[in-house]
Motif scaffolding. Structure first.
Motif, PDB file in Angstrom:
ATOM      1  N   TRP A 240       0.803  -1.217   0.000  1.00 19.69           N
ATOM      2  CA  TRP A 240       0.000   0.000   0.000  1.00 19.69           C
ATOM      3  C   TRP A 240       0.836   1.267   0.000  1.00 19.69           C
ATOM      4  CZ3 TRP A 240      -4.399   0.561  -1.949  1.00 19.69           C
ATOM      5  CH2 TRP A 240      -5.227  -0.551  -2.049  1.00 19.69           C
ATOM      6  N   ILE A 241       2.098   1.195   0.384  1.00 14.47           N
ATOM      7  CA  ILE A 241       2.996   2.335   0.179  1.00 14.47           C
ATOM      8  C   ILE A 241       3.128   2.614  -1.317  1.00 14.47           C
ATOM      9  CG2 ILE A 241       5.410   3.095   0.332  1.00 14.47           C
ATOM     10  CD1 ILE A 241       5.501   1.675   3.068  1.00 14.47           C
ATOM     11  N   ALA A 242       3.175   1.541  -2.098  1.00 14.85           N
ATOM     12  CA  ALA A 242       3.232   1.694  -3.557  1.00 14.85           C
ATOM     13  C   ALA A 242       1.870   2.039  -4.138  1.00 14.85           C
ATOM     14  CB  ALA A 242       3.778   0.416  -4.188  1.00 14.85           C
ATOM     15  N   ASP A 243       0.816   1.371  -3.690  1.00 13.52           N
ATOM     16  CA  ASP A 243      -0.469   1.430  -4.386  1.00 13.52           C
ATOM     17  C   ASP A 243      -1.404   2.532  -3.900  1.00 13.52           C
ATOM     18  OD1 ASP A 243       0.244  -0.660  -6.008  1.00 13.52           O
ATOM     19  OD2 ASP A 243      -0.609  -2.194  -4.703  1.00 13.52           O
ATOM     20  N   ALA A 244      -1.160   3.123  -2.735  1.00  9.59           N
ATOM     21  CA  ALA A 244      -2.001   4.234  -2.290  1.00  9.59           C
ATOM     22  C   ALA A 244      -1.940   5.374  -3.300  1.00  9.59           C
ATOM     23  CB  ALA A 244      -1.553   4.721  -0.910  1.00  9.59           C
ATOM     24  N   TYR A 245      -0.791   5.595  -3.873  1.00  9.81           N
ATOM     25  CA  TYR A 245      -0.599   6.613  -4.912  1.00  9.81           C
ATOM     26  C   TYR A 245      -1.451   6.292  -6.134  1.00  9.81           C
ATOM     27  CZ  TYR A 245       2.177   9.479  -8.220  1.00  9.81           C
ATOM     28  OH  TYR A 245       2.597  10.378  -9.170  1.00  9.81           O
ATOM     29  N   THR A 246      -1.403   5.045  -6.581  1.00  8.27           N
ATOM     30  CA  THR A 246      -2.122   4.639  -7.785  1.00  8.27           C
ATOM     31  C   THR A 246      -3.632   4.744  -7.603  1.00  8.27           C
ATOM     32  OG1 THR A 246      -0.334   3.129  -8.353  1.00  8.27           O
ATOM     33  CG2 THR A 246      -2.449   2.754  -9.425  1.00  8.27           C
ATOM     34  N   VAL A 247      -4.133   4.290  -6.457  1.00  7.93           N
ATOM     35  CA  VAL A 247      -5.576   4.338  -6.205  1.00  7.93           C
ATOM     36  C   VAL A 247      -6.067   5.782  -6.173  1.00  7.93           C
ATOM     37  CG1 VAL A 247      -7.394   3.818  -4.538  1.00  7.93           C
ATOM     38  CG2 VAL A 247      -5.632   2.117  -5.008  1.00  7.93           C
ATOM     39  N   ALA A 248      -5.341   6.655  -5.457  1.00  5.58           N
ATOM     40  CA  ALA A 248      -5.751   8.061  -5.380  1.00  5.58           C
ATOM     41  C   ALA A 248      -5.711   8.715  -6.756  1.00  5.58           C
ATOM     42  CB  ALA A 248      -4.851   8.811  -4.400  1.00  5.58           C
ATOM     43  N   LEU A 249      -4.665   8.446  -7.511  1.00  6.89           N
ATOM     44  CA  LEU A 249      -4.539   9.028  -8.848  1.00  6.89           C
ATOM     45  C   LEU A 249      -5.671   8.566  -9.761  1.00  6.89           C
ATOM     46  CD1 LEU A 249      -3.088  10.491 -11.136  1.00  6.89           C
ATOM     47  CD2 LEU A 249      -1.501   8.562 -11.299  1.00  6.89           C
ATOM     48  N   ALA A 250      -5.927   7.259  -9.783  1.00  6.57           N
ATOM     49  CA  ALA A 250      -6.963   6.724 -10.668  1.00  6.57           C
ATOM     50  C   ALA A 250      -8.352   7.226 -10.282  1.00  6.57           C
ATOM     51  CB  ALA A 250      -6.928   5.195 -10.651  1.00  6.57           C
ATOM     52  N   ALA A 251      -8.627   7.293  -8.986  1.00  2.28           N
ATOM     53  CA  ALA A 251      -9.960   7.678  -8.525  1.00  2.28           C
ATOM     54  C   ALA A 251     -10.264   9.151  -8.766  1.00  2.28           C
ATOM     55  CB  ALA A 251     -10.113   7.350  -7.042  1.00  2.28           C
ATOM     56  N   LEU A 252      -9.239   9.997  -8.697  1.00  2.48           N
ATOM     57  CA  LEU A 252      -9.484  11.442  -8.675  1.00  2.48           C
ATOM     58  C   LEU A 252      -9.116  12.169  -9.959  1.00  2.48           C
ATOM     59  CD1 LEU A 252      -8.169  12.124  -5.048  1.00  2.48           C
ATOM     60  CD2 LEU A 252     -10.541  11.924  -5.790  1.00  2.48           C
ATOM     61  N   VAL A 253      -8.446  11.488 -10.885  1.00  2.00           N
ATOM     62  CA  VAL A 253      -7.939  12.199 -12.057  1.00  2.00           C
ATOM     63  C   VAL A 253      -9.071  12.727 -12.939  1.00  2.00           C
ATOM     64  CG1 VAL A 253      -7.703  10.143 -13.528  1.00  2.00           C
ATOM     65  CG2 VAL A 253      -6.190  12.095 -13.874  1.00  2.00           C
ATOM     66  N   LEU A 254     -10.169  12.003 -13.063  1.00  2.00           N
ATOM     67  CA  LEU A 254     -11.271  12.465 -13.919  1.00  2.00           C
ATOM     68  C   LEU A 254     -11.934  13.724 -13.365  1.00  2.00           C
ATOM     69  CD1 LEU A 254     -12.710  11.826 -16.539  1.00  2.00           C
ATOM     70  CD2 LEU A 254     -14.249  10.311 -15.280  1.00  2.00           C
ATOM     71  N   PRO A 255     -12.355  13.754 -12.082  1.00  2.00           N
ATOM     72  CA  PRO A 255     -12.911  15.009 -11.564  1.00  2.00           C
ATOM     73  C   PRO A 255     -11.901  16.146 -11.548  1.00  2.00           C
ATOM     74  CG  PRO A 255     -12.784  13.336  -9.822  1.00  2.00           C
ATOM     75  CD  PRO A 255     -12.529  12.642 -11.103  1.00  2.00           C
ATOM     76  N   MET A 256     -10.619  15.840 -11.342  1.00  2.00           N
ATOM     77  CA  MET A 256      -9.617  16.907 -11.361  1.00  2.00           C
ATOM     78  C   MET A 256      -9.420  17.460 -12.775  1.00  2.00           C
ATOM     79  SD  MET A 256      -8.765  17.632  -8.385  1.00  2.00           S
ATOM     80  CE  MET A 256      -9.170  16.918  -6.778  1.00  2.00           C
ATOM     81  N   GLY A 257      -9.562  16.607 -13.779  1.00  2.00           N
ATOM     82  CA  GLY A 257      -9.518  17.104 -15.149  1.00  2.00           C
ATOM     83  C   GLY A 257     -10.661  18.057 -15.427  1.00  2.00           C
TER      84      GLY A 257
END
Length: 540
Positions: A57-74
């Motif tokens: 989860w040190i590796a994957d917390a970044y990936t989950v947050a990025l994937a979940a939030l990138v569309l609304p942030m766009g």
């Protein structure tokens, strides 16, 4: 006096090169932080006592947050200004990296990586959408090609930086470097990039943003947990259930509102749908290959972490020139044959890599690696262009975010899928080697090739046979993963041939720089015209 001008009226050719530099720098910051952390994890485990689950989860917390939030942030970037959101993202990213550098426990480091993922979600859509908004149609394909080249090579550059730092310093230095690079990216974007935005100022779809975040985040979470704990584990099933609820809810909601976050009917467009599918497949096989290919360099060839990363640089060497040439090739023969040919070339590269043996040299590896790199680079730029050309310039933040979501989903699925094929192949092949070993030792050897070689190393001269058996089993697992990659790549190529955009679709998307014809055809509720994106605060 504050005025509003169109991008083409304001941005000179020389300034566009500065924009491209700033956006590619921010892109490498985001992409490199996905891969670079993998080299750091062993040191983190020793330094702060992180468990295997915590390391995941040190590796994957970044990936989950990025994937979940990138569309609304766009979408937020389209609304508030892409540079504004990108700059805020570099601040959030840098703050998360600084907290990570000071972390003394795994839980704090996981939170820090999640915050970095939030910052990355704010940065990533703005990189591509600013480029597509700033560059005129005759220059846009080449600029997107350069962006795609850095998107492919950024993962290797991130690992290279981490490996170089770890040769001299502790794991903390990698987080310090990430924070410093975020500061440089902030300055570059602030000085060189204009602030483009959607001139319509439609209301942000908060409900759609929440539902899509839950759906995409739950899907990535479920895939990660399924590959780690089993596909029927409670956490994995819970993630998939959240994904189903979120995505179904997002689709139903988006079909009812006037200005949705992302209209599901856009997937009727050949370019939009097949571009998204192509990016997903490309990063599925790419990240899956990095997982097993890096282990071949480390465990079979015996390279150090830094040398293993250097050995992957041929991908970066071919990515840039091929990515720049691909748009011209697509303009001449069409997007569909170029993307399909790229995916078929990936399959050829995997076939060559599947011929590796225990006694193979690096030169045997690099031939297949080069062919693979050509295939990825050939397919990546036209696929990205197909996505962003399907939406008007005012909606490039959302278009870029869809491209990014496709990348992250493909990466998560690729690591889970090809990783599982590798593990099954290794476990099956290692059985004959573990016969006669004490049960406790055999269990360790079956766990992973790295653990098996560690056991062999402790046995002295008597461990040579075990080491050879572990490496042979590794090759069997590698072959299984690569065959899976061949099948997936060829299926992707076949899908593109079937559903890829025709030549008429390629040109229709840019007839009107504000509203592609194909976009207007997707739904009668979507407006057919509108002003070009503006630069706010520009002098006349």
């Amino acid at each position: 006096m504050t005025t509003r001008q169109t991008v083409q009226e304001q941005v000179t050719s020389r300034r566009r090169m500065g924009v491209l530099f700033a956006m590619c720098l921010a892109l490498v910051l985001v992409v490199g932080s996905v891969s670079g952390v993998n080299l750091v994890l062993p040191s983190v485990a020793v330094a702060i006592g992180a468990s295997a689950t915590q390391l995941t989860w040190i590796a994957d917390a970044y990936t989950v947050a990025l994937a979940a939030l990138v569309l609304p942030m766009g979408a937020l970037g389209d609304r508030l200004g892409r540079r504004n959101v990108l700059l805020a993202g570099t601040v959030v990213f840098g703050a998360g990296a600084a907290v990570g550098a000071a972390a003394s426990s795994a839980s704090v480091l996981i939170v820090a990586r999640a915050v970095m993922g939030l910052g990355a979600a704010m940065i990533m859509p703005g990189t591509l959408s600013t480029i597509t908004a700033v560059f005129p149609s005759e220059e846009r394909a080449r600029a997107v090609g350069i962006w795609s080249g850095f998107a492919v090579s950024g993962s290797i550059l991130g690992m290279l930086l981490s490996g170089a730092l770890l040769e001299q310093f502790s794991w903390v230095s990698t987080f310090v470097a990430a924070a410093a690079l975020a500061g440089v990216a902030f300055v570059a974007a602030a000085v060189l990039a204009p602030n483009t935005a959607d001139p319509h100022h439609a209301r942000l779809d908060v409900v759609g943003s929440v539902l899509s975040g839950v759906g995409i985040g739950g899907l990535v979470f479920g895939i990660i947990e399924g590959s780690e704990r089993g596909w029927l584990s409670p956490l994995s099933v819970g993630g998939f259930a959240a994904a189903a609820g979120g995505l179904v809810g997002w689709a139903m909601w988006s079909l009812r509102v006037e200005h949705p976050l992302l209209d599901p009917r856009l997937f009727r467009l050949r370019g939009f749908a097949t571009g998204s599918a192509a990016i997903t497949v490309q990063f599925l096989v790419t990240l899956g290959f990095f997982l097993v290919g890096l282990q071949f360099l480390l465990l079979v060839l015996g390279y150090s972490a830094l040398m293993s990363t250097v050995a992957l640089l041929p991908i970066a060497a071919v990515a840039m020139p091929v990515s720049v040439v691909a748009p011209a090739l697509a303009a001449r023969v069409g997007v569909r044959p170029v993307i399909a040919s790229g995916m078929a070339t990936i399959a050829v590269g995997f076939v060559l890599l599947a011929q590796l043996r225990v006694d193979s040299t690096y030169w045997s590896f690099v031939i297949g690696l080069g062919v693979f790199g050509v295939g990825v680079s050939l397919a990546s730029t036209p696929a990205t262009t197909a996505i962003v050309s399907s939406l008007p310039r005012a909606k490039q933040g959302v278009a870029s975010a869809v491209n990014d979501v496709s990348r992250e989903l493909g990466s998560a699925i690729g690591i889970a899928t090809l990783g599982s094929l590798f593990n099954r192949g290794y476990v099956h092949a290692i059985e004959s080697t573990t016969n006669g070993l004490p049960a406790s030792v055999a269990d360790v050897v079956r766990r992973s090739p790295a653990a098996g070689l560690d056991v062999a190393g402790r046995m002295g001269p008597n461990g040579a046979a075990l080491a050879h058996g572990v490496k042979s089993a590794f090759i069997q697992g590698l072959g299984a993963a690569l065959v899976g990659g061949v099948i997936i790549s060829l299926l992707g190529a076949a899908f593109i041939v079937w559903r890829g955009p025709h030549r008429s679709d390629d040109t229709a998307a840019d007839i009107d720089e504000n509203m592609p014809a194909s976009f207007a055809d997707a739904s009668s509720t979507i407006p057919t015209a509108g002003p070009a994106p503006a630069i706010e605060g520009a002098a006349a």
